[in-house]
Write an enzyme that holds these catalytic residues in place. Structure first.
Site, PDB file in Angstrom:
ATOM      1  N   ASP A 190       5.185 -35.160 -65.684  1.00 13.42           N
ATOM      2  CA  ASP A 190       3.725 -35.031 -65.604  1.00 13.42           C
ATOM      3  C   ASP A 190       3.279 -34.217 -64.391  1.00 13.42           C
ATOM      4  O   ASP A 190       2.088 -34.102 -64.112  1.00 13.42           O
ATOM      5  CB  ASP A 190       3.067 -36.414 -65.570  1.00 13.42           C
ATOM      6  N   GLY A 191       4.230 -33.624 -63.660  1.00 15.39           N
ATOM      7  CA  GLY A 191       3.893 -32.764 -62.531  1.00 15.39           C
ATOM      8  C   GLY A 191       3.934 -33.441 -61.179  1.00 15.39           C
ATOM      9  O   GLY A 191       3.772 -32.777 -60.147  1.00 15.39           O
TER      10      GLY A 191
ATOM     11  N   ARG B 244      -9.124 -19.721 -45.150  1.00 15.63           N
ATOM     12  CA  ARG B 244     -10.370 -18.986 -45.404  1.00 15.63           C
ATOM     13  C   ARG B 244     -11.576 -19.911 -45.519  1.00 15.63           C
ATOM     14  O   ARG B 244     -12.712 -19.472 -45.355  1.00 15.63           O
ATOM     15  CB  ARG B 244     -10.228 -18.155 -46.690  1.00 15.63           C
ATOM     16  N   GLN B 245     -11.335 -21.191 -45.784  1.00 13.60           N
ATOM     17  CA  GLN B 245     -12.439 -22.147 -45.898  1.00 13.60           C
ATOM     18  C   GLN B 245     -12.595 -22.889 -44.568  1.00 13.60           C
ATOM     19  O   GLN B 245     -12.384 -24.088 -44.470  1.00 13.60           O
ATOM     20  CB  GLN B 245     -12.180 -23.115 -47.046  1.00 13.60           C
TER      21      GLN B 245
ATOM     22  N   HIS C 200      -6.290 -17.249 -40.245  1.00 17.60           N
ATOM     23  CA  HIS C 200      -7.440 -16.421 -40.627  1.00 17.60           C
ATOM     24  C   HIS C 200      -8.533 -16.487 -39.570  1.00 17.60           C
ATOM     25  O   HIS C 200      -9.224 -15.495 -39.323  1.00 17.60           O
ATOM     26  CB  HIS C 200      -7.965 -16.882 -41.988  1.00 17.60           C
TER      27      HIS C 200
ATOM     28  N   LYS D 147     -18.419  -2.744 -43.952  1.00 22.12           N
ATOM     29  CA  LYS D 147     -18.784  -2.814 -45.365  1.00 22.12           C
ATOM     30  C   LYS D 147     -20.031  -3.666 -45.565  1.00 22.12           C
ATOM     31  O   LYS D 147     -20.239  -4.661 -44.879  1.00 22.12           O
ATOM     32  CB  LYS D 147     -17.623  -3.357 -46.201  1.00 22.12           C
TER      33      LYS D 147
ATOM     34  N   ARG E 259     -22.233  -5.666 -48.573  1.00 23.23           N
ATOM     35  CA  ARG E 259     -22.147  -6.201 -49.930  1.00 23.23           C
ATOM     36  C   ARG E 259     -23.545  -6.474 -50.492  1.00 23.23           C
ATOM     37  O   ARG E 259     -24.380  -7.060 -49.818  1.00 23.23           O
ATOM     38  CB  ARG E 259     -21.340  -7.512 -49.948  1.00 23.23           C
TER      39      ARG E 259
ATOM     40  N   THR F 238      -6.589  -9.399 -53.416  1.00 21.39           N
ATOM     41  CA  THR F 238      -6.619  -8.536 -54.603  1.00 21.39           C
ATOM     42  C   THR F 238      -6.528  -7.066 -54.238  1.00 21.39           C
ATOM     43  O   THR F 238      -6.425  -6.226 -55.124  1.00 21.39           O
ATOM     44  CB  THR F 238      -7.896  -8.776 -55.416  1.00 21.39           C
ATOM     45  N   ALA F 239      -6.583  -6.738 -52.948  1.00 21.19           N
ATOM     46  CA  ALA F 239      -6.413  -5.375 -52.418  1.00 21.19           C
ATOM     47  C   ALA F 239      -7.576  -4.449 -52.736  1.00 21.19           C
ATOM     48  O   ALA F 239      -7.485  -3.245 -52.459  1.00 21.19           O
ATOM     49  CB  ALA F 239      -5.097  -4.750 -52.916  1.00 21.19           C
TER      50      ALA F 239
END
Length: 339
Positions: free
Chosen positions: A46-47, A105-106, A139, A204, A206, A235-236
């Site tokens: 079951d993991g 990152r969080q 980070h 940058k 956004r 994701t580059a």
């Protein structure tokens, strides 16, 4: 720690090649065989994760090597369960070696009703009995304060500096270090100082999350060999766009030095088809077959610096000494003898 104890390594499934490499380097540094503790980290149907340690660890100084990379939750639970198993086996001290800390990152609340997951993970790790953390290029540096235990944050920039001095030894005066965003300026400045090069920034803007409306280069990159420096490549998309903008502003060529190669989704394809001459990653996250096969991606090993840092923690000597060229260069001498 009493010197009668030995540093013992145990690894989860997130990055076994790096764990094996660290064990080999520790054997080389000490002249005494250091292997991974015999254990099994498996899953029920079951993991659920199950850990069994086959060797006696009572009173030993234990180091768990485990990145919380994809699948982040599975690898995090492996780390916590291994720590619990070692604590219940009467290990004297448990240190978590996190080459990549996946929830970094969080690190703050960016909107209302959102978590600070990095702090939650820190609490979970401390709660399992982990007494020390060794990681690389967090980070955000303030994450060290989320832990109520010592945290040693290694930096990839000294290793990158050795690599740059080797691969660009005849072009050092033409180099320009570039931060891909304003938030990464401190990291880029550190590398620029080490190789004595100027610094530029790609700013940058956004319109909405995930979509870049405009990029502006701050600094003169005309006829420069630009080295983009960042802690993470997911994701580059931003990285490849920044490389295009630099060339449009007159850069001769663009290379990138990234610590953590998350490389999710279309990242490898984007990098392969991008205008970047090369992307250099460390092995804090185990490279996929696609990453290893990419013609313009190269891997720099971190096992030498992690092995020495573990020995310094075990011996009670300085970890920050590894930030100095005089200390780090001999560790990487076989790789960068010409540096």
């Amino acid at each position: 720690m009493p010197q009668s104890t030995e540093p013992k390594l145990i690894a989860g499934n997130s990055n076994l090649p790096l764990a094996t490499g660290i064990a080999k380097r520790m054997t080389m540094h000490r002249g005494i065989h250091t292997g991974l503790v015999d254990a099994r980290v498996e899953r029920f149907n079951d993991g659920e994760i199950f850990v069994e340690v086959y060797e006696n660890v009572r009173g030993e100084d234990m180091f768990i090597i485990q990145s919380t990379s994809n699948p982040a939750n599975d690898n995090l639970m492996e780390l916590l369960i291994m720590a619990d198993a070692l604590r219940r086996s009467s290990a004297a001290r448990v240190t978590a070696i996190l080459p990549y800390f996946g929830y970094a990152r969080q690190d703050r609340r960016t909107k209302a009703r959102t978590p600070i997951s990095a702090k939650l993970v820190a609490n979970m790790m401390v709660g399992t009995g982990i007494e020390r953390v060794l990681t690389m290029d967090l980070h955000a540096a303030q994450i060290q304060g989320f832990f109520d235990i010592p945290v040693d944050n290694l930096y990839a920039s000294p290793v990158f500096a050795l690599d740059i001095k080797t691969h660009f030894k005849d072009q050092m005066s033409d180099l320009m270090v570039v931060s891909p965003d304003v938030g990464g300026v401190a990291r880029a400045r550190e590398l620029a100082k080490r190789i004595n090069s100027p610094l530029a920034i790609v700013d940058k803007r956004r319109e909405k999350p995930g979509e870049i409306a405009e990029m502006t280069v701050i600094g003169n990159v005309e006829d420069k060999i630009c080295l983009i420096v960042d802690d993470m490549c997911d994701t580059a998309g931003t990285l490849c766009k920044a490389a295009e903008v630099l060339l449009q502003n007159g850069a001769r060529e663009v290379h990138s030095y990234i610590t953590h190669g998350v490389m999710s989704g279309p990242a490898v394809e984007r990098v392969t088809n991008s205008v970047m001459k090369s992307l250099v990653l460390t092995d804090t996250i185990q490279p996929s077959e696609a990453v290893l096969a990419a013609k313009n991606i190269r891997i720099v090993p971190t096992a030498p610096v992690f092995a020495q840092a573990i020995l310094n923690i075990w011996n009670g000597t300085s970890v920050s000494s590894l930030f100095e060229d005089a200390t780090l260069t001999p560790i990487y001498e076989s790789l960068y003898s010409a540096a």
